[in-house]
Scaffold this active site. Structure first.
Site, PDB file in Angstrom:
ATOM      1  N   THR A   7      17.028 -23.294 -39.967  1.00 27.00           N
ATOM      2  CA  THR A   7      16.133 -22.180 -39.643  1.00 27.00           C
ATOM      3  C   THR A   7      14.781 -22.402 -40.318  1.00 27.00           C
ATOM      4  OG1 THR A   7      16.866 -20.813 -41.516  1.00 27.00           O
ATOM      5  CG2 THR A   7      18.081 -20.586 -39.452  1.00 27.00           C
ATOM      6  N   GLY A   8      13.738 -21.873 -39.689  1.00 28.57           N
ATOM      7  CA  GLY A   8      12.387 -22.098 -40.202  1.00 28.57           C
ATOM      8  C   GLY A   8      11.992 -23.554 -40.116  1.00 28.57           C
ATOM      9  N   ALA A   9      12.401 -24.218 -39.029  1.00 28.05           N
ATOM     10  CA  ALA A   9      12.254 -25.672 -38.924  1.00 28.05           C
ATOM     11  C   ALA A   9      10.936 -26.128 -38.313  1.00 28.05           C
ATOM     12  CB  ALA A   9      13.400 -26.253 -38.094  1.00 28.05           C
ATOM     13  N   SER A  10      10.047 -25.195 -37.992  1.00 24.79           N
ATOM     14  CA  SER A  10       8.827 -25.584 -37.280  1.00 24.79           C
ATOM     15  C   SER A  10       7.728 -26.104 -38.191  1.00 24.79           C
ATOM     16  CB  SER A  10       8.291 -24.397 -36.475  1.00 24.79           C
ATOM     17  OG  SER A  10       8.008 -23.304 -37.329  1.00 24.79           O
ATOM     18  N   GLY A  12       6.555 -26.915 -42.765  1.00 27.33           N
ATOM     19  CA  GLY A  12       6.881 -26.869 -44.179  1.00 27.33           C
ATOM     20  C   GLY A  12       8.200 -27.514 -44.545  1.00 27.33           C
ATOM     21  N   ILE A  13       8.960 -26.848 -45.399  1.00 28.16           N
ATOM     22  CA  ILE A  13      10.215 -27.392 -45.908  1.00 28.16           C
ATOM     23  C   ILE A  13      11.226 -27.580 -44.787  1.00 28.16           C
ATOM     24  CG2 ILE A  13      12.121 -26.988 -47.517  1.00 28.16           C
ATOM     25  CD1 ILE A  13      10.152 -25.162 -49.099  1.00 28.16           C
ATOM     26  N   GLY A  14      11.317 -26.603 -43.885  1.00 27.67           N
ATOM     27  CA  GLY A  14      12.277 -26.712 -42.788  1.00 27.67           C
ATOM     28  C   GLY A  14      12.028 -27.918 -41.913  1.00 27.67           C
ATOM     29  N   TYR A 151      10.391  -9.869 -52.854  1.00 26.66           N
ATOM     30  CA  TYR A 151      10.732 -11.265 -52.558  1.00 26.66           C
ATOM     31  C   TYR A 151      11.805 -11.769 -53.524  1.00 26.66           C
ATOM     32  CZ  TYR A 151      10.131 -16.344 -52.244  1.00 26.66           C
ATOM     33  OH  TYR A 151      10.346 -17.699 -52.108  1.00 26.66           O
TER      34      TYR A 151
END
Length: 220
Positions: A7-10, A12-14, A151
């Protein structure tokens, strides 16, 4: 067919997790709420590494996000043997100035949907007797950070949740790894390139590539 779902693969870290897993020969399901960037990452990985990479648009802050993602994998006949829960946002500010809507948003994004996904994919992994889960927490899980109370509290929840899963799943052959990064050079920080280079050179920030490499090394 086996897949690693990130997830969040578009970006940065992902995106780094996806690249480094694809380089190792893993097929990828790249999940993001940034449709165009996600499709670009999937196309890049397929072309560069000869693996199957699929882009899946999903907003993890929505109540039915986990159900949609899991249903997509079932429809595709995709066996998720690696699940990396990475999607997230940074949030700074006094808690009394935070809206109820944002509390709901970040709690769903960081906690509710990842936990639901761990339940669904974790159940399948335990039944098969193998699988790997990696959960991105934060160094804020270890000590209070004023102006990051919302957060940080979600990252504390992930820390406790992941540790409990590790105990529950280990006898089933399923590993659970938690990563606690500090500042990482990603688009989440609205900084100029010169400041990013400076902070990396001073050791204040880590590159996304380095963090992903260390996270995967720990997971494997």
């Amino acid at each position: 067919m086996k897949f690693a779902l990130i997830t969040g693969a578009s970006s940065g870290i992902g995106a780094e997790y996806a690249r480094q897993l694809a380089r190792k020969g893993h097929n990828i399901i790249a999940v993001s709420n940034q449709r165009e960037q996600c499709e670009q990452i999937a196309a890049e990985l397929s072309a560069a590494y000869g693996i199957q990479a699929v882009a899946l648009y999903a907003d993890l802050s929505q109540p039915d996000a986990a159900e949609q993602i899991y249903a997509f994998c079932e429809q595709q006949g995709a066996e998720v043997d690696i699940f990396i829960s990475n999607a997230g946002v940074l949030h700074f500010g006094r808690f009394v100035n935070t809206t109820d809507e944002y509390v709901d948003f970040i709690t769903a994004l960081h906690c509710t949907t990842p936990m639901k996904l761990c339940r669904r994919f974790g159940e399948d992994m335990c039944r098969r007797g193998e699988g790997r889960i990696l959960i991105m927490s934060s160094m804020t899980a270890w000590t209070p950070f004023p102006t990051m109370s919302l957060y940080g509290s979600t990252k504390v929840a992930l820390k406790s949740f992941a540790q409990s899963l590790w105990y529950e799943f280990r006898e089933s052959g399923v590993s659970v790894t938690t990563v606690f990064p500090g500042a990482v050079d990603t688009p989440l920080y609205n900084l100029s390139q010169s400041k990013r280079r400076l902070f990396r050179s001073l050791g204040v920030m880590m590159s996304a590539e380095t963090l992903a490499r260390r996270g995967l090394r720990a997971m494997f």
